[in-house]
Design a protein around this motif. Structure first.
Motif, PDB file in Angstrom:
ATOM      1  N   ARG A   1      52.199  25.407  13.066  1.00 54.28           N
ATOM      2  CA  ARG A   1      53.542  24.859  13.277  1.00 54.28           C
ATOM      3  C   ARG A   1      54.344  25.236  12.037  1.00 54.28           C
ATOM      4  NH1 ARG A   1      50.445  19.382  14.563  1.00 54.28           N
ATOM      5  NH2 ARG A   1      49.256  20.394  12.888  1.00 54.28           N
TER       6      ARG A   1
ATOM      7  N   THR B   1      54.351  27.877  16.770  1.00 52.43           N
ATOM      8  CA  THR B   1      55.652  27.329  17.148  1.00 52.43           C
ATOM      9  C   THR B   1      56.505  27.285  15.888  1.00 52.43           C
ATOM     10  OG1 THR B   1      54.841  25.069  16.813  1.00 52.43           O
ATOM     11  CG2 THR B   1      54.767  25.949  19.053  1.00 52.43           C
TER      12      THR B   1
ATOM     13  N   THR C   1      60.127  25.857  13.926  1.00 57.60           N
ATOM     14  CA  THR C   1      61.316  25.021  13.794  1.00 57.60           C
ATOM     15  C   THR C   1      62.251  25.708  12.810  1.00 57.60           C
ATOM     16  OG1 THR C   1      60.099  22.974  14.224  1.00 57.60           O
ATOM     17  CG2 THR C   1      62.228  22.774  13.100  1.00 57.60           C
TER      18      THR C   1
ATOM     19  N   ARG D   1      59.226  28.105  22.304  1.00 56.72           N
ATOM     20  CA  ARG D   1      58.407  28.047  21.089  1.00 56.72           C
ATOM     21  C   ARG D   1      59.232  27.993  19.811  1.00 56.72           C
ATOM     22  NH1 ARG D   1      55.468  33.088  21.111  1.00 56.72           N
ATOM     23  NH2 ARG D   1      54.639  32.313  19.152  1.00 56.72           N
TER      24      ARG D   1
ATOM     25  N   THR E   1      53.635  19.892   9.952  1.00 56.52           N
ATOM     26  CA  THR E   1      53.979  21.258   9.560  1.00 56.52           C
ATOM     27  C   THR E   1      52.814  21.920   8.840  1.00 56.52           C
ATOM     28  OG1 THR E   1      56.308  20.609   9.334  1.00 56.52           O
ATOM     29  CG2 THR E   1      55.628  22.670   8.267  1.00 56.52           C
TER      30      THR E   1
END
Length: 265
Positions: free
Chosen positions: A41, A64, A66, A90, A108
């Protein structure tokens, strides 16, 4: 309108940077992928136009991402690109000012900061936030420019380009940007360990693809217009002539240096 024009050119410049320096980004992401947890992540700090977010999602298909940026225009462009590439499920976006308290970004495994740390008003505070955001064993990736791209090395126009870079460096210094920091030392001070450092010396020689010529056009045009008060009239005129004639040249190169630090929480 001028703001929109400059904003669009910055998006184009970031996209061209990733396209022209594709081998560097692929090497870097491969290194991160080998060091990161499975199904990482990833948080992309200062994601800009999304070139890194998309590259991370493409090259690490179990990841994925952010994407965090303070510009809603950049994030809208990023979302559009992610959807068009079939990666919208994603990649998510978060609007945030990284000099303010960070929002909850969720669990994370990797924090990716490419050419973003030097823009922050208080990098030490941001590194503490990064440490708190990462899971134990998580990876911090800081990639920074040691030199901005140069296109006219070894040509009759090399000196005017170098004078432009020197004036731009003065402006960045006066603006308080954190260029040429030892980010490994700063990461250690924030509590990170196992810091690894790699230097990438990028030297692309002619003949170059059309994207590299456009990369030079946008970069040198931004130099010309961004240093209106700093450059001499002769240098401004020379840069105008250079930019107009780039499409007909076969002597352009792309030379730049990047340094990358990987650190563990």
């Amino acid at each position: 309108m001028a703001h929109d024009h400059d904003h669009n050119h910055m998006i184009e410049l970031l996209d061209l940077d990733a396209e022209v320096l594709n081998d560097y980004f692929r090497d870097l992401i491969g290194w991160v992928g080998r060091e990161a947890a499975d199904g990482p992540r990833i948080v992309d700090l200062g994601a800009g136009s999304g070139t890194a977010s998309l590259a991370l999602a493409r090259q690490l298909p179990d990841a994925t991402v952010t994407a965090v940026d303070m510009s809603p225009e950049m994030l809208a462009h990023l979302r559009s690109r992610a959807d068009a590439a079939g990666l919208g499920d994603r990649i998510r976006t978060v609007e945030a000012d990284l000099d303010q308290p960070w929002p909850d970004l969720g669990p994370t495994d990797v924090i990716w900061a490419a050419a973003s740390m030097h823009h922050l008003a208080d990098p030490a505070k941001a590194l503490n936030s990064a440490y708190d955001t990462l899971l134990p064993g998580g990876l911090l990736v800081i990639a920074e420019l040691e030199s901005f791209p140069r296109f006219l090395t070894g040509t009759a126009d090399e000196d005017v380009e170098l004078r432009g870079h020197a004036e731009a460096a003065k402006r960045r210094h006066e603006a308080g940007m954190h260029m040429h920091e030892n980010w490994g030392d700063r990461a250690n001070q924030a509590g990170f360990t196992a810091v690894a450092e790699r230097h990438f010396d990028i030297d692309l020689r002619p003949p170059l693809p059309a994207a590299a010529t456009r990369y030079a056009q946008v970069s040198l045009a931004r130099m010309r217009h961004g240093l209106e008060e700093q450059l001499s009239a002769a240098d401004r005129a020379a840069l105008e002539t250079i930019v107009e004639g780039l499409v007909d040249r076969d002597d352009l190169s792309v030379r730049t240096e990047r340094t990358v630090w990987l650190a563990r929480r």
